[in-house]
Design an enzyme around this catalytic site. Structure first.
Site, PDB file in Angstrom:
ATOM      1  N   TYR A   1      75.122 -13.548  53.248  1.00  0.00           N
ATOM      2  CA  TYR A   1      76.281 -13.418  52.816  1.00  0.00           C
ATOM      3  C   TYR A   1      77.695 -13.596  53.493  1.00  0.00           C
ATOM      4  O   TYR A   1      78.227 -14.782  52.949  1.00  0.00           O
ATOM      5  CB  TYR A   1      76.595 -11.896  52.506  1.00  0.00           C
ATOM      6  CG  TYR A   1      75.914 -11.304  51.416  1.00  0.00           C
ATOM      7  CD1 TYR A   1      76.014 -11.330  50.086  1.00  0.00           C
ATOM      8  CD2 TYR A   1      74.446 -10.676  51.791  1.00  0.00           C
ATOM      9  CE1 TYR A   1      75.175 -10.848  48.879  1.00  0.00           C
ATOM     10  CE2 TYR A   1      73.617 -10.098  50.700  1.00  0.00           C
ATOM     11  CZ  TYR A   1      73.844 -10.364  49.499  1.00  0.00           C
ATOM     12  OH  TYR A   1      73.140  -9.800  48.702  1.00  0.00           O
TER      13      TYR A   1
ATOM     14  N   HIS B   1      62.681  -1.270  48.905  1.00  0.00           N
ATOM     15  CA  HIS B   1      64.032  -1.494  49.283  1.00  0.00           C
ATOM     16  C   HIS B   1      64.823  -0.234  49.502  1.00  0.00           C
ATOM     17  O   HIS B   1      65.782   0.024  48.607  1.00  0.00           O
ATOM     18  CB  HIS B   1      64.611  -2.297  47.761  1.00  0.00           C
ATOM     19  CG  HIS B   1      65.957  -3.241  48.054  1.00  0.00           C
ATOM     20  ND1 HIS B   1      65.951  -4.357  47.763  1.00  0.00           N
ATOM     21  CD2 HIS B   1      66.988  -2.821  48.581  1.00  0.00           C
ATOM     22  CE1 HIS B   1      67.224  -4.954  48.023  1.00  0.00           C
ATOM     23  NE2 HIS B   1      67.967  -3.818  48.645  1.00  0.00           N
TER      24      HIS B   1
ATOM     25  N   ARG C   1      63.258 -11.112  41.124  1.00  0.00           N
ATOM     26  CA  ARG C   1      62.940 -10.281  42.158  1.00  0.00           C
ATOM     27  C   ARG C   1      63.383  -8.571  41.807  1.00  0.00           C
ATOM     28  O   ARG C   1      64.824  -8.539  41.797  1.00  0.00           O
ATOM     29  CB  ARG C   1      63.273 -10.663  43.366  1.00  0.00           C
ATOM     30  CG  ARG C   1      63.048  -9.924  44.628  1.00  0.00           C
ATOM     31  CD  ARG C   1      63.415 -10.385  46.075  1.00  0.00           C
ATOM     32  NE  ARG C   1      64.783 -10.117  46.379  1.00  0.00           N
ATOM     33  CZ  ARG C   1      65.143  -9.166  47.221  1.00  0.00           C
ATOM     34  NH1 ARG C   1      64.182  -8.622  47.837  1.00  0.00           N
ATOM     35  NH2 ARG C   1      66.429  -8.840  47.446  1.00  0.00           N
TER      36      ARG C   1
ATOM     37  N   GLU D   1      68.672 -13.414  48.173  1.00  0.00           N
ATOM     38  CA  GLU D   1      69.774 -12.972  47.997  1.00  0.00           C
ATOM     39  C   GLU D   1      71.028 -13.773  48.376  1.00  0.00           C
ATOM     40  O   GLU D   1      71.107 -13.948  49.779  1.00  0.00           O
ATOM     41  CB  GLU D   1      70.212 -11.421  48.453  1.00  0.00           C
ATOM     42  CG  GLU D   1      69.340 -10.379  47.816  1.00  0.00           C
ATOM     43  CD  GLU D   1      69.615  -8.944  48.329  1.00  0.00           C
ATOM     44  OE1 GLU D   1      70.667  -8.563  48.741  1.00  0.00           O
ATOM     45  OE2 GLU D   1      68.830  -7.932  48.372  1.00  0.00           O
TER      46      GLU D   1
ATOM     47  N   ASN E   1      68.201 -13.252  53.000  1.00  0.00           N
ATOM     48  CA  ASN E   1      69.288 -12.896  52.190  1.00  0.00           C
ATOM     49  C   ASN E   1      70.563 -13.150  53.181  1.00  0.00           C
ATOM     50  O   ASN E   1      70.469 -12.842  54.331  1.00  0.00           O
ATOM     51  CB  ASN E   1      69.111 -11.206  52.162  1.00  0.00           C
ATOM     52  CG  ASN E   1      68.235 -10.843  51.198  1.00  0.00           C
ATOM     53  OD1 ASN E   1      67.633 -11.697  50.438  1.00  0.00           O
ATOM     54  ND2 ASN E   1      68.260  -9.572  50.913  1.00  0.00           N
TER      55      ASN E   1
ATOM     56  N   GLU F   1      65.074  -6.607  53.842  1.00  0.00           N
ATOM     57  CA  GLU F   1      66.238  -6.500  55.091  1.00  0.00           C
ATOM     58  C   GLU F   1      65.727  -5.298  56.004  1.00  0.00           C
ATOM     59  O   GLU F   1      66.609  -4.386  55.989  1.00  0.00           O
ATOM     60  CB  GLU F   1      67.509  -6.272  54.302  1.00  0.00           C
ATOM     61  CG  GLU F   1      68.154  -7.446  53.776  1.00  0.00           C
ATOM     62  CD  GLU F   1      69.572  -7.310  53.158  1.00  0.00           C
ATOM     63  OE1 GLU F   1      70.142  -8.334  52.756  1.00  0.00           O
ATOM     64  OE2 GLU F   1      70.015  -6.298  53.339  1.00  0.00           O
TER      65      GLU F   1
END
Length: 445
Positions: free
Chosen positions: A295, A125, A81, A352, A293, A170
């Protein structure tokens, strides 16, 4: 020596393993071949990034992409990606396309395909052309049309070879930080700017879905959303409310209108002034997958000093942390995946996930990153636990292939499984690279 990769729950043989990158974070060549300025070039030039870092050279991927693709092939991934830089394609954001910029992505896509890897193309992005920011950018409704025109140029050029399309990466993060809190490019802040940008980005997504669908036969299209639990830093009513509002903007302000056709109840009234008749139908277009995504959780607090009245708060005492102080809570990842799968009922790709650190070569030149291996092991395990609970997860992309420009942190945070020496541009696969390659191989046996 890297520990053995553990297979906690089996994944299907056709599960997609990949890596993700972004144009501004790796390409460099900021003034080459007709590329225009982006809002991030401007933000960097104003000295607003740690250590006054810029994306001017970054990982020099623009020139070194064959070496990076060779690393991907060695890694054994099935998909890559990447994002296309809008200002490289349309230096002024609109108007005539820039042939040298288009030709770069021709070379990149062809090389990725030649390596036996499927290209996943992300249209946006975060690198809005500065020329469009000067005309209002995401604060003007016109930006959705400009984005659709840009998407048309890209879809027509690469749709013969690229079948996996991401509209926007995002949207909640770049709107919250760039138009709400003001910490990221273009540095605008306040609730009205955040709401206005949010709606226009949603309109842009819907328009781009239609454009790609019209020009790319057999396209699979989705948006990539950051989803992190938003939790009150304390049990106080103020922090609980702050977490709910933060969560509505962070997690739901984009997928809800895009997939359900309505803004989340908590912010729906605030959004009304920006919504014209027919807008929700323009935004809510059929898509094929849901990109996530993730984290770490966000711990939130009421913050009267913040432009939005809320912001990040302290994490609970004793919470394990990454070297860059992000909380490590794998079960939050499992919960997010299960919740999104049940709510939106689309195939999920984890587009991600990864860990930032301060990795450096040892005396022998090796880069050992046991903390990243432990993180990836725990989080891919949490993903498999979500799959065992019924979450329809079809792929996992590690962030990131290489160390790169990490937005406001500049080059201080390293997320790559390949180390970059920014003085020499030398690439050194880290121990986590070998670990991830072994994980991929183990799931294909």
């Amino acid at each position: 020596m890297a520990p053995t990769a553990h297979v906690h729950h089996p994944v299907p043989r056709d599960f997609v393993w990949g890596t993700s990158t972004a144009a501004f974070q790796i390409e460099g060549a900021a003034r080459e071949d007709g590329r225009g300025m982006s809002v991030w070039d401007t933000f960097c030039a104003a000295g607003k990034v740690a250590n006054r870092d810029t994306g001017d050279v970054a990982c020099d991927h623009y020139h070194r992409y064959p070496e990076d693709i060779a690393l991907m092939r060695e890694l054994g991934i099935g998909a890559y990606r990447f994002s296309v830089a809008w200002p490289r394609i349309l230096p002024h954001g609109r108007g005539a396309a820039n042939e040298p910029g288009l030709a770069f992505y021709d070379r990149l896509i062809d090389a990725v395909l030649e390596a036996g890897i499927e290209p996943w193309l992300c249209l946006y992005h975060w690198d809005l052309p500065q020329a469009l920011a000067d005309r209002g950018g995401w604060l003007t409704r016109d930006c959705a049309g400009w984005f659709a025109d840009y998407a048309s140029v890209v879809a027509r050029r690469y749709g013969d070879r690229v079948k996996r399309w991401v509209t926007i990466n995002e949207p909640s993060v770049f709107t919250l930080f760039g138009y709400g809190l003001g910490d990221s490019a273009p540095g605008v802040s306040g609730p009205a700017a955040l709401r206005r940008a949010t709606h226009h980005v949603n309109l842009a997504h819907g328009a781009a879905v239609d454009v790609v669908r019209a020009h790319v036969a057999g396209a699979a299209i989705g948006c990539v959303h950051s989803r992190q639990q938003c939790i009150g830093a304390t049990d106080s009513e103020a922090d609980t409310k702050a977490a709910a509002l933060f969560g509505a903007h962070w997690n739901d302000a984009f997928p809800d209108p895009q997939l359900i056709g309505a803004y989340p109840a908590l912010i729906a009234e605030d959004m009304e002034p920006y919504v014209a008749p027919g807008d929700m139908a323009r935004i809510c277009r059929p898509v094929d997958f849901f990109g996530i995504n993730h984290y770490s959780p966000n711990y939130c607090q009421a913050a009267p000093w913040s432009p939005l009245g809320y912001g990040f708060g302290p994490m609970p005492a004793g919470t394990p942390k990454t070297p860059i102080d992000w909380p490590i809570v794998p079960d939050a990842f499992r919960a997010v995946l299960v919740e999104a799968s049940r709510k939106y009922r689309l195939p999920i790709y984890v587009t991600e996930n990864g860990m930032g650190g301060h990795d450096a070569p040892d005396a022998t030149g090796a880069v050992n990153d046991p903390e990243r291996i432990a993180y990836l092991d725990a989080y891919t395990g949490a993903m498999r636990a979500a799959m065992a609970e019924g979450a329809d997860i079809r792929g996992y992309f590690v962030w990131s292939l290489t160390d790169n420009f990490e937005w406001g942190a500049g080059y201080a945070s390293r997320f790559g499984i390949v180390h970059i020496d920014y003085e020499t541009q030398k690439r050194t696969p880290k121990a986590s690279f070998r670990w991830f390659a072994e994980l991929i191989q183990a799931t294909r046996r």
